[in-house]
Design an enzyme around this catalytic site. Structure first.
Site, PDB file in Angstrom:
ATOM      1  N   TYR A 122       0.832  -1.216   0.219  1.00 23.90           N
ATOM      2  CA  TYR A 122       0.064  -0.033  -0.017  1.00 23.90           C
ATOM      3  C   TYR A 122       0.730   1.330  -0.089  1.00 23.90           C
ATOM      4  O   TYR A 122       2.034   1.136   0.446  1.00 23.90           O
ATOM      5  CB  TYR A 122      -0.868   0.009   1.360  1.00 23.90           C
ATOM      6  CG  TYR A 122      -0.301   0.242   2.567  1.00 23.90           C
ATOM      7  CD1 TYR A 122      -0.060   1.697   2.854  1.00 23.90           C
ATOM      8  CD2 TYR A 122       0.409  -0.819   3.277  1.00 23.90           C
ATOM      9  CE1 TYR A 122       0.442   2.057   4.209  1.00 23.90           C
ATOM     10  CE2 TYR A 122       0.907  -0.260   4.500  1.00 23.90           C
ATOM     11  CZ  TYR A 122       1.085   0.836   4.876  1.00 23.90           C
ATOM     12  OH  TYR A 122       1.575   1.262   6.007  1.00 23.90           O
ATOM     13  N   PHE A 136       2.227   9.721   3.262  1.00 28.40           N
ATOM     14  CA  PHE A 136       2.449   9.723   4.726  1.00 28.40           C
ATOM     15  C   PHE A 136       2.776   8.238   5.226  1.00 28.40           C
ATOM     16  O   PHE A 136       3.448   8.078   6.346  1.00 28.40           O
ATOM     17  CB  PHE A 136       1.291  10.152   5.586  1.00 28.40           C
ATOM     18  CG  PHE A 136       0.067   9.302   5.518  1.00 28.40           C
ATOM     19  CD1 PHE A 136      -0.010   8.224   6.198  1.00 28.40           C
ATOM     20  CD2 PHE A 136      -0.979   9.680   4.529  1.00 28.40           C
ATOM     21  CE1 PHE A 136      -1.207   7.430   5.876  1.00 28.40           C
ATOM     22  CE2 PHE A 136      -2.208   9.015   4.453  1.00 28.40           C
ATOM     23  CZ  PHE A 136      -2.082   7.739   5.303  1.00 28.40           C
ATOM     24  N   ASP A 137       2.686   7.205   4.230  1.00 26.40           N
ATOM     25  CA  ASP A 137       3.203   5.898   4.631  1.00 26.40           C
ATOM     26  C   ASP A 137       2.894   4.963   3.359  1.00 26.40           C
ATOM     27  O   ASP A 137       2.251   5.272   2.573  1.00 26.40           O
ATOM     28  CB  ASP A 137       2.142   5.402   5.798  1.00 26.40           C
ATOM     29  CG  ASP A 137       2.734   4.126   6.504  1.00 26.40           C
ATOM     30  OD1 ASP A 137       3.969   3.888   6.251  1.00 26.40           O
ATOM     31  OD2 ASP A 137       1.998   3.386   7.141  1.00 26.40           O
ATOM     32  N   ILE A 152      -7.904   0.365  10.041  1.00 26.77           N
ATOM     33  CA  ILE A 152      -9.031   1.427   9.996  1.00 26.77           C
ATOM     34  C   ILE A 152     -10.137   0.627   9.459  1.00 26.77           C
ATOM     35  O   ILE A 152     -10.089  -0.324   8.426  1.00 26.77           O
ATOM     36  CB  ILE A 152      -8.682   2.497   9.466  1.00 26.77           C
ATOM     37  CG1 ILE A 152      -8.314   2.319   7.916  1.00 26.77           C
ATOM     38  CG2 ILE A 152      -7.594   3.510  10.205  1.00 26.77           C
ATOM     39  CD1 ILE A 152      -7.988   3.562   7.047  1.00 26.77           C
ATOM     40  N   TYR A 178      -9.144   7.662  10.686  1.00 24.17           N
ATOM     41  CA  TYR A 178      -8.596   8.253  12.061  1.00 24.17           C
ATOM     42  C   TYR A 178      -9.652   9.137  12.881  1.00 24.17           C
ATOM     43  O   TYR A 178      -9.501   9.685  13.810  1.00 24.17           O
ATOM     44  CB  TYR A 178      -7.225   8.362  12.161  1.00 24.17           C
ATOM     45  CG  TYR A 178      -6.521   7.242  11.821  1.00 24.17           C
ATOM     46  CD1 TYR A 178      -5.915   6.454  12.601  1.00 24.17           C
ATOM     47  CD2 TYR A 178      -5.962   7.358  10.156  1.00 24.17           C
ATOM     48  CE1 TYR A 178      -5.038   5.368  12.192  1.00 24.17           C
ATOM     49  CE2 TYR A 178      -5.172   6.137  10.008  1.00 24.17           C
ATOM     50  CZ  TYR A 178      -4.846   5.553  10.884  1.00 24.17           C
ATOM     51  OH  TYR A 178      -3.847   4.218  10.634  1.00 24.17           O
ATOM     52  N   PHE A 195      -5.730   6.006  -0.285  1.00 23.93           N
ATOM     53  CA  PHE A 195      -4.766   4.619  -0.508  1.00 23.93           C
ATOM     54  C   PHE A 195      -4.707   3.939  -1.707  1.00 23.93           C
ATOM     55  O   PHE A 195      -5.716   4.065  -2.518  1.00 23.93           O
ATOM     56  CB  PHE A 195      -5.270   3.888   0.665  1.00 23.93           C
ATOM     57  CG  PHE A 195      -4.732   4.114   1.852  1.00 23.93           C
ATOM     58  CD1 PHE A 195      -3.657   4.127   2.473  1.00 23.93           C
ATOM     59  CD2 PHE A 195      -5.775   4.564   2.925  1.00 23.93           C
ATOM     60  CE1 PHE A 195      -3.274   4.225   3.815  1.00 23.93           C
ATOM     61  CE2 PHE A 195      -5.488   5.088   4.236  1.00 23.93           C
ATOM     62  CZ  PHE A 195      -4.267   4.626   4.543  1.00 23.93           C
TER      63      PHE A 195
END
Length: 210
Positions: A122, A136-137, A152, A178, A195
């Site tokens: 991902y 961010f990730d 999530i 979140y 995502f």
């Protein structure tokens, strides 16, 4: 095109009118034609650049112009900007508010059962996909048990509907991500998340023997 939904002033949901859908589609088509980009599916031109040569700056200009045309009428009808963007790009909306696009189909009929361990690849962004957003990730191999709240809500919902090898792009509203608290210094409160997710493996043996 999937039915877009928005929240009315009383907190319910109503359908986006077919007339507004046609107006938005015509506006976007006009932007693409004016920019001189050869005919291609909207998500190809505006988001991915697949199948056509559209430099980054030009893609951003296309999105900005198209978004300007689509956001005015949709916001007037009570649709949040992220939902308007999903409508613009032809994403499918689920009853929970999750929006997704299947980029690549998976193989076979097997989907993860609740509690089954899966491996995914991902990438996650704030504010939009790819160079439109802020990374961010990301991970090439992340494992978790599907459907048991280890991740999530949007991920549980998405992955349990995917087949091995399938790749999806998902737009996650705050209530499926979140929420109002955010996540540390990385994800702010009430953030919409973007995502790109690939289901790499559904792991065996069954849950009962792990």
């Amino acid at each position: 095109m999937a039915v877009a939904r928005c929240r009315s002033s009383c907190g319910g949901a109503r359908r986006l009118s077919p007339l507004l859908l046609r107006v938005c589609a015509a506006a976007v088509a006009a932007v693409v034609a004016a920019a001189g980009v050869r005919r291609a599916p909207l998500s190809t031109v505006a988001l991915h650049g697949r199948g056509t040569v559209v430099p980054t700056q030009r893609r951003q200009a296309l999105l900005a112009a198209a978004s300007g045309l689509i956001l005015s009428p949709t916001v007037a009808h009570g649709i949040e900007p992220a939902s308007a963007l999903a409508l613009l790009l032809g994403f499918t909306s689920t009853s929970s508010g999750l929006q997704y696009e299947i980029v690549k189909e998976g193989s076979g009929d097997l989907k993860p059962d609740k509690g089954r361990r899966v491996l995914v690849e991902y990438t996650g962004w704030l504010d939009g996909f790819d160079d439109r957003g802020t990374l961010f990730d990301s991970s090439n191999s992340f494992g978790f048990r599907a459907g048991v709240k280890q991740v999530i809500k949007a991920w549980d919902e998405s992955v349990m509907d995917m087949r091995v090898g399938e790749r999806r792009r998902i737009i996650v509203p705050p209530e499926l991500g979140y929420g109002k608290k955010g996540a540390g210094d990385v994800i702010p409160p009430d953030a919409t998340l973007y995502f790109d997710v690939v289901l790499k493996k559904i792991l065996f043996p069954p849950q009962s023997s792990r």
